[in-house]
Design a protein around this motif. Structure first.
Motif, PDB file in Angstrom:
ATOM      1  N   ARG A 271     -46.456 -26.981  17.848  1.00  0.00           N
ATOM      2  CA  ARG A 271     -47.121 -26.954  16.548  1.00  0.00           C
ATOM      3  C   ARG A 271     -48.540 -26.398  16.665  1.00  0.00           C
ATOM      4  NH1 ARG A 271     -45.325 -25.707  12.745  1.00  0.00           N
ATOM      5  NH2 ARG A 271     -46.674 -26.842  11.321  1.00  0.00           N
ATOM      6  N   ARG A 272     -49.239 -26.735  17.738  1.00  0.00           N
ATOM      7  CA  ARG A 272     -50.591 -26.180  17.919  1.00  0.00           C
ATOM      8  C   ARG A 272     -50.535 -24.659  18.095  1.00  0.00           C
ATOM      9  NH1 ARG A 272     -51.374 -31.076  20.858  1.00  0.00           N
ATOM     10  NH2 ARG A 272     -50.791 -30.069  22.821  1.00  0.00           N
ATOM     11  N   GLN A 273     -49.473 -24.180  18.763  1.00  0.00           N
ATOM     12  CA  GLN A 273     -49.331 -22.734  18.931  1.00  0.00           C
ATOM     13  C   GLN A 273     -48.923 -22.059  17.630  1.00  0.00           C
ATOM     14  OE1 GLN A 273     -46.489 -22.953  22.234  1.00  0.00           O
ATOM     15  NE2 GLN A 273     -47.996 -21.978  23.561  1.00  0.00           N
ATOM     16  N   GLN A 274     -48.047 -22.698  16.871  1.00  0.00           N
ATOM     17  CA  GLN A 274     -47.617 -22.113  15.593  1.00  0.00           C
ATOM     18  C   GLN A 274     -48.756 -22.086  14.589  1.00  0.00           C
ATOM     19  OE1 GLN A 274     -44.315 -24.781  14.965  1.00  0.00           O
ATOM     20  NE2 GLN A 274     -42.805 -23.171  15.340  1.00  0.00           N
ATOM     21  N   VAL A 275     -49.545 -23.150  14.543  1.00  0.00           N
ATOM     22  CA  VAL A 275     -50.692 -23.217  13.634  1.00  0.00           C
ATOM     23  C   VAL A 275     -51.944 -22.929  14.452  1.00  0.00           C
ATOM     24  CG1 VAL A 275     -51.915 -24.570  11.905  1.00  0.00           C
ATOM     25  CG2 VAL A 275     -49.471 -24.918  12.224  1.00  0.00           C
ATOM     26  N   SER A 276     -52.137 -21.658  14.751  1.00  0.00           N
ATOM     27  CA  SER A 276     -53.331 -21.230  15.462  1.00  0.00           C
ATOM     28  C   SER A 276     -54.544 -21.409  14.553  1.00  0.00           C
ATOM     29  CB  SER A 276     -53.197 -19.753  15.841  1.00  0.00           C
ATOM     30  OG  SER A 276     -53.143 -18.966  14.652  1.00  0.00           O
ATOM     31  N   ASN A 279     -54.122 -19.074  11.717  1.00  0.00           N
ATOM     32  CA  ASN A 279     -53.092 -19.476  10.773  1.00  0.00           C
ATOM     33  C   ASN A 279     -53.512 -20.672   9.940  1.00  0.00           C
ATOM     34  OD1 ASN A 279     -50.742 -17.973  10.394  1.00  0.00           O
ATOM     35  ND2 ASN A 279     -49.950 -18.491  12.410  1.00  0.00           N
ATOM     36  N   ALA A 280     -54.323 -21.549  10.503  1.00  0.00           N
ATOM     37  CA  ALA A 280     -54.821 -22.694   9.733  1.00  0.00           C
ATOM     38  C   ALA A 280     -55.687 -22.219   8.570  1.00  0.00           C
ATOM     39  CB  ALA A 280     -55.604 -23.629  10.632  1.00  0.00           C
ATOM     40  N   ILE A 281     -56.569 -21.267   8.845  1.00  0.00           N
ATOM     41  CA  ILE A 281     -57.411 -20.716   7.778  1.00  0.00           C
ATOM     42  C   ILE A 281     -56.555 -20.006   6.740  1.00  0.00           C
ATOM     43  CG2 ILE A 281     -59.173 -18.982   7.261  1.00  0.00           C
ATOM     44  CD1 ILE A 281     -60.328 -21.520   8.430  1.00  0.00           C
ATOM     45  N   LEU A 282     -55.574 -19.241   7.205  1.00  0.00           N
ATOM     46  CA  LEU A 282     -54.687 -18.534   6.280  1.00  0.00           C
ATOM     47  C   LEU A 282     -53.955 -19.517   5.372  1.00  0.00           C
ATOM     48  CD1 LEU A 282     -53.096 -15.970   5.352  1.00  0.00           C
ATOM     49  CD2 LEU A 282     -51.415 -16.608   7.080  1.00  0.00           C
ATOM     50  N   ALA A 283     -53.414 -20.570   5.955  1.00  0.00           N
ATOM     51  CA  ALA A 283     -52.688 -21.557   5.156  1.00  0.00           C
ATOM     52  C   ALA A 283     -53.597 -22.187   4.115  1.00  0.00           C
ATOM     53  CB  ALA A 283     -52.090 -22.631   6.068  1.00  0.00           C
ATOM     54  N   ALA A 284     -54.827 -22.481   4.503  1.00  0.00           N
ATOM     55  CA  ALA A 284     -55.772 -23.075   3.558  1.00  0.00           C
ATOM     56  C   ALA A 284     -56.151 -22.081   2.469  1.00  0.00           C
ATOM     57  CB  ALA A 284     -57.012 -23.561   4.299  1.00  0.00           C
ATOM     58  N   GLY A 299     -62.997 -28.043  11.915  1.00  0.00           N
ATOM     59  CA  GLY A 299     -63.936 -28.871  11.168  1.00  0.00           C
ATOM     60  C   GLY A 299     -63.263 -29.486   9.948  1.00  0.00           C
ATOM     61  N   PRO A 300     -64.053 -30.030   9.038  1.00  0.00           N
ATOM     62  CA  PRO A 300     -63.487 -30.683   7.847  1.00  0.00           C
ATOM     63  C   PRO A 300     -62.902 -29.675   6.867  1.00  0.00           C
ATOM     64  CG  PRO A 300     -65.878 -30.617   7.714  1.00  0.00           C
ATOM     65  CD  PRO A 300     -65.529 -30.129   9.084  1.00  0.00           C
ATOM     66  N   LEU A 301     -62.128 -30.202   5.909  1.00  0.00           N
ATOM     67  CA  LEU A 301     -61.562 -29.357   4.858  1.00  0.00           C
ATOM     68  C   LEU A 301     -62.663 -28.762   3.994  1.00  0.00           C
ATOM     69  CD1 LEU A 301     -58.998 -30.916   5.748  1.00  0.00           C
ATOM     70  CD2 LEU A 301     -58.309 -30.955   3.352  1.00  0.00           C
ATOM     71  N   PRO A 302     -62.426 -27.594   3.387  1.00  0.00           N
ATOM     72  CA  PRO A 302     -63.426 -27.001   2.491  1.00  0.00           C
ATOM     73  C   PRO A 302     -63.794 -27.968   1.375  1.00  0.00           C
ATOM     74  CG  PRO A 302     -61.692 -25.421   2.982  1.00  0.00           C
ATOM     75  CD  PRO A 302     -61.244 -26.724   3.549  1.00  0.00           C
ATOM     76  N   ASP A 303     -65.072 -27.954   1.024  1.00  0.00           N
ATOM     77  CA  ASP A 303     -65.584 -28.884   0.011  1.00  0.00           C
ATOM     78  C   ASP A 303     -65.703 -28.230  -1.360  1.00  0.00           C
ATOM     79  OD1 ASP A 303     -67.582 -27.152   0.627  1.00  0.00           O
ATOM     80  OD2 ASP A 303     -69.097 -28.670   1.104  1.00  0.00           O
ATOM     81  N   ILE A 304     -64.909 -27.184  -1.572  1.00  0.00           N
ATOM     82  CA  ILE A 304     -64.936 -26.451  -2.842  1.00  0.00           C
ATOM     83  C   ILE A 304     -63.613 -26.638  -3.570  1.00  0.00           C
ATOM     84  CG2 ILE A 304     -66.588 -24.728  -2.020  1.00  0.00           C
ATOM     85  CD1 ILE A 304     -64.221 -22.838  -1.544  1.00  0.00           C
ATOM     86  N   SER A 339     -58.849 -32.735  11.122  1.00  0.00           N
ATOM     87  CA  SER A 339     -59.557 -31.493  10.836  1.00  0.00           C
ATOM     88  C   SER A 339     -58.724 -30.654   9.880  1.00  0.00           C
ATOM     89  CB  SER A 339     -59.791 -30.717  12.128  1.00  0.00           C
ATOM     90  OG  SER A 339     -58.542 -30.288  12.662  1.00  0.00           O
ATOM     91  N   LEU A 340     -59.296 -29.510   9.471  1.00  0.00           N
ATOM     92  CA  LEU A 340     -58.531 -28.578   8.643  1.00  0.00           C
ATOM     93  C   LEU A 340     -57.254 -28.166   9.352  1.00  0.00           C
ATOM     94  CD1 LEU A 340     -58.029 -26.585   6.347  1.00  0.00           C
ATOM     95  CD2 LEU A 340     -59.662 -25.024   7.417  1.00  0.00           C
ATOM     96  N   ARG A 341     -57.360 -27.756  10.611  1.00  0.00           N
ATOM     97  CA  ARG A 341     -56.175 -27.330  11.359  1.00  0.00           C
ATOM     98  C   ARG A 341     -55.199 -28.492  11.530  1.00  0.00           C
ATOM     99  NH1 ARG A 341     -56.200 -25.248  17.641  1.00  0.00           N
ATOM    100  NH2 ARG A 341     -54.064 -24.413  17.726  1.00  0.00           N
ATOM    101  N   GLY A 342     -55.713 -29.663  11.823  1.00  0.00           N
ATOM    102  CA  GLY A 342     -54.851 -30.829  11.973  1.00  0.00           C
ATOM    103  C   GLY A 342     -54.118 -31.169  10.687  1.00  0.00           C
ATOM    104  N   THR A 343     -54.780 -30.963   9.558  1.00  0.00           N
ATOM    105  CA  THR A 343     -54.145 -31.233   8.272  1.00  0.00           C
ATOM    106  C   THR A 343     -53.017 -30.244   8.012  1.00  0.00           C
ATOM    107  OG1 THR A 343     -56.232 -32.085   7.405  1.00  0.00           O
ATOM    108  CG2 THR A 343     -54.545 -31.496   5.798  1.00  0.00           C
ATOM    109  N   VAL A 344     -53.252 -28.973   8.335  1.00  0.00           N
ATOM    110  CA  VAL A 344     -52.201 -27.967   8.161  1.00  0.00           C
ATOM    111  C   VAL A 344     -51.008 -28.300   9.051  1.00  0.00           C
ATOM    112  CG1 VAL A 344     -51.598 -25.530   8.420  1.00  0.00           C
ATOM    113  CG2 VAL A 344     -53.836 -26.172   7.495  1.00  0.00           C
ATOM    114  N   ILE A 345     -51.270 -28.680  10.295  1.00  0.00           N
ATOM    115  CA  ILE A 345     -50.180 -29.050  11.198  1.00  0.00           C
ATOM    116  C   ILE A 345     -49.393 -30.222  10.620  1.00  0.00           C
ATOM    117  CG2 ILE A 345     -49.661 -30.100  13.438  1.00  0.00           C
ATOM    118  CD1 ILE A 345     -51.964 -28.425  14.599  1.00  0.00           C
ATOM    119  N   GLU A 346     -50.099 -31.207  10.109  1.00  0.00           N
ATOM    120  CA  GLU A 346     -49.457 -32.413   9.590  1.00  0.00           C
ATOM    121  C   GLU A 346     -48.624 -32.127   8.334  1.00  0.00           C
ATOM    122  OE1 GLU A 346     -49.055 -36.766   9.746  1.00  0.00           O
ATOM    123  OE2 GLU A 346     -49.918 -35.315  11.153  1.00  0.00           O
ATOM    124  N   THR A 347     -49.096 -31.220   7.496  1.00  0.00           N
ATOM    125  CA  THR A 347     -48.447 -31.008   6.189  1.00  0.00           C
ATOM    126  C   THR A 347     -47.402 -29.910   6.205  1.00  0.00           C
ATOM    127  OG1 THR A 347     -50.245 -29.523   5.527  1.00  0.00           O
ATOM    128  CG2 THR A 347     -50.435 -31.846   4.892  1.00  0.00           C
TER     129      THR A 347
END
Length: 426
Positions: A271-276, A279-284, A299-304, A339-347
């Motif tokens: 999962r860490r390799q799939q969500v580089s 890719n985490a930024i792209l997903a967000a 880091g944390p999720l965007p605050d916007i 983190s942002l990346r961790g959230t993408v991996i989780e979701t």
């Protein structure tokens, strides 16, 4: 239990950086995965489809598959190097026509001796529609209207030849299609090619209940699977169908280790390799609808707030209300300290079976026994060797318990699936 092999592509399932990862284009990759699936006595081999290279921020999305040979062409070639394995092609009903597609699928069925399947998909994507003469797109409400008539028309064409080989003229006139003449391909060796439908929406479930032999779906838990199974099977009676006439096969991943702890560690690394970080930024960005390149993926999720109706991404589906998705992500990140990346991996984790061979075999069997699925379409993270562990270490255990076949007992895909040959309606 029914098992199928999905050739990974279209999305970022494949771990490109792994040295064992090979071409998505070379025929040898398709052949190796198909031969592995047949060695494991799988029901069928499944190809996805991408009709346009997807873009992000106006550029080709270079973290995704940027090459996809035409599915039916690949499967016709695989028919020559396999003997029993079903061959399933995803082909879009929005940007094709019934006569030509029915002819191509019937041809594959003859060349393979009755092993062809068609995964019917639709599109409401104007971006993809630009690649076609007709252009434009269908409103979402019309996608399944066209698809339903498309499938019905194809079946009329397949039935225009009698079982004993006599061609009869056909004529179809409906809201979507008006076609007439004589079909060039005799009746399929299995009556009709198998029809697959991919979709979780209420419309998709209804379409599958009315017209499909298999529904390719995804659900994340045993409970969700049981709810889906009960809902879709419960719709069949309204169309005069029996429960066993539609097979429910979610797409899943499997990670096998010598023990459960090792498998969990392997799965986390995949999962860490799939969500580089990229890719985490792209997903967000697909959720927020705006450029987030200045944010740290660890880091944390965007605050916007998200930008509604953004067109930052072309050719990829954005799921649901972005404000609701952002709210869920923020709640999850806060609750688990992600983190942002961790959230993408989780979701974004697909339903996975992770553990020792014995654990995986038991969990797959439990899903079938508890009516959460009739089988599974396995989506490996490596091309083309990603099914080796399942075929070599898990399938033998399923065979020992009688949960899965030890040998093919028929020659057609319908026989593998336990589906009767359609009654001729000429």
């Amino acid at each position: 239990m029914h098992l199928a092999a999905h050739f990974p592509g279209v999305n970022n399932t494949t771990v490109w950086a792994d040295p064992r990862s090979r071409s998505q284009i070379d025929f040898s990759s398709f052949e190796q995965l198909a031969r592995t699936a047949e060695r494991g006595k799988f029901d069928f081999f499944f190809l996805a489809e991408g009709l346009r290279l997807r873009e992000h921020n106006g550029r080709i999305h270079d973290l995704d598959v940027v090459g996809r040979p035409e599915s039916l062409t690949v499967l016709n070639a695989l028919a020559a190097v396999t003997e029993r394995l079903g061959l399933a092609a995803t082909v879009n009903a929005t940007f094709n026509e019934p006569y030509e597609l029915a002819r191509r699928i019937a041809t594959l069925d003859h060349l393979s001796g009755g092993r062809a399947a068609w995964n019917v998909v639709t599109s409401s994507d104007a971006f993809t529609g630009e690649n076609f003469r007709r252009g434009g797109y269908l409103d979402r409400a019309d996608r399944y209207v066209r698809a339903a008539e498309f499938v019905a028309t194809a079946r009329e064409l397949w039935d225009s030849w009698t079982p004993d080989g006599v061609s009869r003229p056909f004529a179809h006139e409906g809201p979507q299609f008006t076609v007439s003449g004589e079909f060039t391909v005799p009746r399929s060796p299995q009556g009709h090619p198998v029809v697959i439908q991919a979709g979780d929406s209420s419309e998709g479930r209804g379409f599958a209940a009315s017209a499909a032999d298999i529904i390719f779906t995804r659900h994340g838990t045993l409970e969700a699977g049981r709810d889906f199974y009960a809902d879709v099977k419960g719709r069949l009676a309204a169309y005069g169908r029996e429960a066993d006439s539609l097979k429910i096969m979610p797409g899943v991943t499997v990670v096998v280790g010598d023990n459960d702890a090792e498998a969990q560690e392997k799965a986390a690394e995949i999962r860490r390799q799939q969500v580089s970080p990229q890719n985490a930024i792209l997903a967000a960005e697909q959720i927020w609808g705006t450029d987030l390149s200045a944010y740290d993926p660890d880091g944390p999720l965007p605050d916007i707030d998200p930008v509604p109706d953004s067109e930052i991404t072309q050719g990829r589906v954005r799921h649901g209300d972005p404000f609701a998705v952002v709210a869920r992500w923020r709640a999850l990140a806060e609750a688990k300290g992600l983190s942002l990346r961790g959230t993408v991996i989780e979701t974004t984790t697909r339903q996975s079976f992770i553990g020792s061979p014995g654990t995986v075999a038991a969990e797959l069997t439990a899903f079938v026994d508890q009516r959460a699925a009739d089988g599974f379409i396995l989506v490996p993270h490596l091309t083309p060797g990603g099914l080796d562990d399942v075929v070599d270490r898990v399938v033998p255990l399923l065979q020992e318990t009688g949960a899965f076949r030890s040998e093919y007992t028929g020659s057609t895909l319908r026989s593998h699936l336990g589906l009767p040959e359609p009654v001729w309606k000429g």
